[in-house]
Write an enzyme that holds these catalytic residues in place. Structure first.
Site, PDB file in Angstrom:
ATOM      1  N   ARG A 156      40.881  38.020  94.674  1.00 52.04           N
ATOM      2  CA  ARG A 156      41.350  36.771  94.085  1.00 52.04           C
ATOM      3  C   ARG A 156      42.250  36.102  95.120  1.00 52.04           C
ATOM      4  NH1 ARG A 156      46.197  35.602  90.293  1.00 52.04           N
ATOM      5  NH2 ARG A 156      45.716  33.463  89.729  1.00 52.04           N
TER       6      ARG A 156
ATOM      7  N   GLU B 154      39.360  37.424  84.251  1.00 52.48           N
ATOM      8  CA  GLU B 154      39.183  36.913  85.614  1.00 52.48           C
ATOM      9  C   GLU B 154      38.572  37.972  86.532  1.00 52.48           C
ATOM     10  OE1 GLU B 154      42.794  34.182  86.555  1.00 52.48           O
ATOM     11  OE2 GLU B 154      43.249  35.320  84.761  1.00 52.48           O
TER      12      GLU B 154
ATOM     13  N   ARG C 178      58.562  27.572  83.951  1.00 57.21           N
ATOM     14  CA  ARG C 178      58.253  26.335  84.687  1.00 57.21           C
ATOM     15  C   ARG C 178      58.346  25.130  83.761  1.00 57.21           C
ATOM     16  NH1 ARG C 178      52.630  28.454  87.023  1.00 57.21           N
ATOM     17  NH2 ARG C 178      53.276  30.565  86.513  1.00 57.21           N
TER      18      ARG C 178
ATOM     19  N   ASN D 119      43.685  41.792  93.239  1.00 58.21           N
ATOM     20  CA  ASN D 119      44.471  40.606  92.912  1.00 58.21           C
ATOM     21  C   ASN D 119      45.898  40.835  93.429  1.00 58.21           C
ATOM     22  OD1 ASN D 119      45.889  38.527  91.762  1.00 58.21           O
ATOM     23  ND2 ASN D 119      45.240  38.932  89.655  1.00 58.21           N
TER      24      ASN D 119
END
Ligand code: ADP
Length: 400
Positions: free
Chosen positions: A90, A385, A241, A7
């Site tokens: 990923r 994941e 964010r 990843n």
């Protein structure tokens, strides 16, 4: 079968080596500060560790170092990389090209690079890491790409289009892509398994809440809508964010503050969210502590997230014409019992009723937290994941 999962972020390269016979983790680690120094932290299943500064000018040197620690020294777990049967990568953005996991070829790497306009921070390091990996492994070792956007490619047009001139979509690919797809796919399947139901029969709202957060409506095992959009900026308020903001407010701020497009992007992606609203921190735990000390803006930021999650659960229940289960995952979703309790309060009209005592103090456990008489089941489902990437890689290599 041993599978290495990679990843690669903009300045980091996380990895896990899994034994897929029992899905156990043999070793894992993180190379970070790539480009600005270098550091590797590596640990093995039996507690051996490497934690040293290195020199990582690019992802290639980081990859070479992880090969070294896996195969030699005190924390080695394999004799050579030949023992690794396949590698799963990923990849953040697959655009509209990839709707499923795929075997990496030269053409695939080129396409990942070509999609860099859509994911400038993520796709280039993803491609670099794949190239570095291909240098180390023989051509016969399969490399597989698992895309974060792929799960959301099932969204209908009416959900993914924006009300902009159609040519923005045709010329520049401006549409909702959605992210965290690997996580939403993993947790919704894990939830169906835990409920003992076929995922095809379930309407699920999956809430992945971490530094980045997204909520997905999963109907019959398919993503039909999600909160993140063209980029991972959209949707609910996050660590730094903003989440969804009226686009006119953005152009207004740009004019008033005299910001360039890049500076505006910085403001929205790095200086907003929990950090921007509270002025305290981007971390939910810090906000919880500040709110407990009476900091009103920290409390407000936390309330905003809870309110927005409630709104999305309601709207996704509306578009799916019902709801069988809500799940919480990610650092906040798995660990914050306060948030789960607040989100699920006053939701009786939707059939949601929490068992408050079961909800308390769960960390990293798969647990049903709804009351026995709740029509909609509510669960905490830890995400993984890396395991999904490894499973996909194994299935593809075995031709399943
Ligand atoms: P990322 O999106 O970077 O993968 P994580 O999923 O690890 O992030 O989530 C990080 C967030 O989880 C942080 O805001 C952190 O404060 C929050 N978190 C972790 N543990 C707890 C906890 N015990 N209670 C509340 N929030 C927590």
């Amino acid at each position: 079968m041993k599978i290495l999962v990679i990843n690669a972020g903009s300045s980091s390269l996380k990895y896990q080596l899994l034994d897929m016979d029992d899905e156990s983790v043999i070793a894992k680690g993180n190379c970070d500060r790539i480009g600005i120094g270098g550091h590797i932290k590596h640990s093995t299943y039996d507690g051996r560790e490497v934690d040293v500064d290195c020199d990582f000018p690019t992802h290639t040197e980081a990859f070479e170092k992880l090969v070294e620690v896996l195969t030699s020294g005190d924390a080695a777990v394999i004799k050579s990389m030949d023992e690794v049967n396949a590698v799963g990568h990923r990849v953040v953005h697959g655009g509209e090209v990839y709707n499923k996991t795929i075997l990496v070829t030269d053409e695939v790497i080129k396409q990942i690079e070509d999609l860099k306009d859509l994911a400038p921070i993520h796709n280039p390091p993803n491609a670099t890491a794949i190239r570095a990996c291909r240098k180390v492994f023989p051509a016969s070792t399969p490399q597989v790409a698992v895309f974060d956007t792929a799960f959301h490619q099932t969204m209908p047009e009416k959900a993914y289009m924006f009300g902009l001139p159609y040519e923005c979509y045709e010329k520049y690919g401006i549409r909702k892509y959605g992210f965290h797809g690997t996580s939403h796919r993993f947790v919704s399947q894990a939830l169906a398994d835990a409920m003992g139901k076929d995922i095809k029969d379930l309407k699920i709202v999956s809430c992945h809440l971490g530094n980045g957060s997204s909520i997905t409506a999963v109907e019959g095992g398919k993503s039909i809508d999600t909160t993140m959009g063209f980029t991972p900026l959209d949707g609910v308020i996050m660590g730094t964010r903003s989440g969804c903001v009226d686009a006119s407010a953005v152009t207004f701020i740009q004019n008033k503050m005299g910001l360039s497009p890049n500076e505006t992007s910085d403001l929205l992606n790095k200086k907003s969210g929990f950090l921007g609203v509270s002025g305290v921190s981007s971390d939910a735990r810090d906000l919880g502590a500040a709110a407990a000390d009476g900091n009103k803006r920290a409390k407000l930021a936390l309330e905003m997230l809870r309110y927005e999650i409630k709104k999305y659960i309601g709207s996704y229940a509306a578009v799916m014409n019902g709801l069988d289960a809500v799940l919480f995952t990610g650092g906040i979703g798995e660990n914050s019992d306060d948030l789960r309790e607040d989100v699920c309060s006053n939701m009786e009209y939707l059939g949601i009723k929490l068992d408050k005592s079961v909800n308390k103090g769960l960390h990293g456990k798969l647990v049903k937290i709804s009351a026995p008489d709740s029509k909609v089941e509510v669960w905490v489902v830890p995400t993984n994941e890396e395991l999904l990437i490894a499973r996909d890689t194994k299935a593809l290599v075995e031709g399943k």
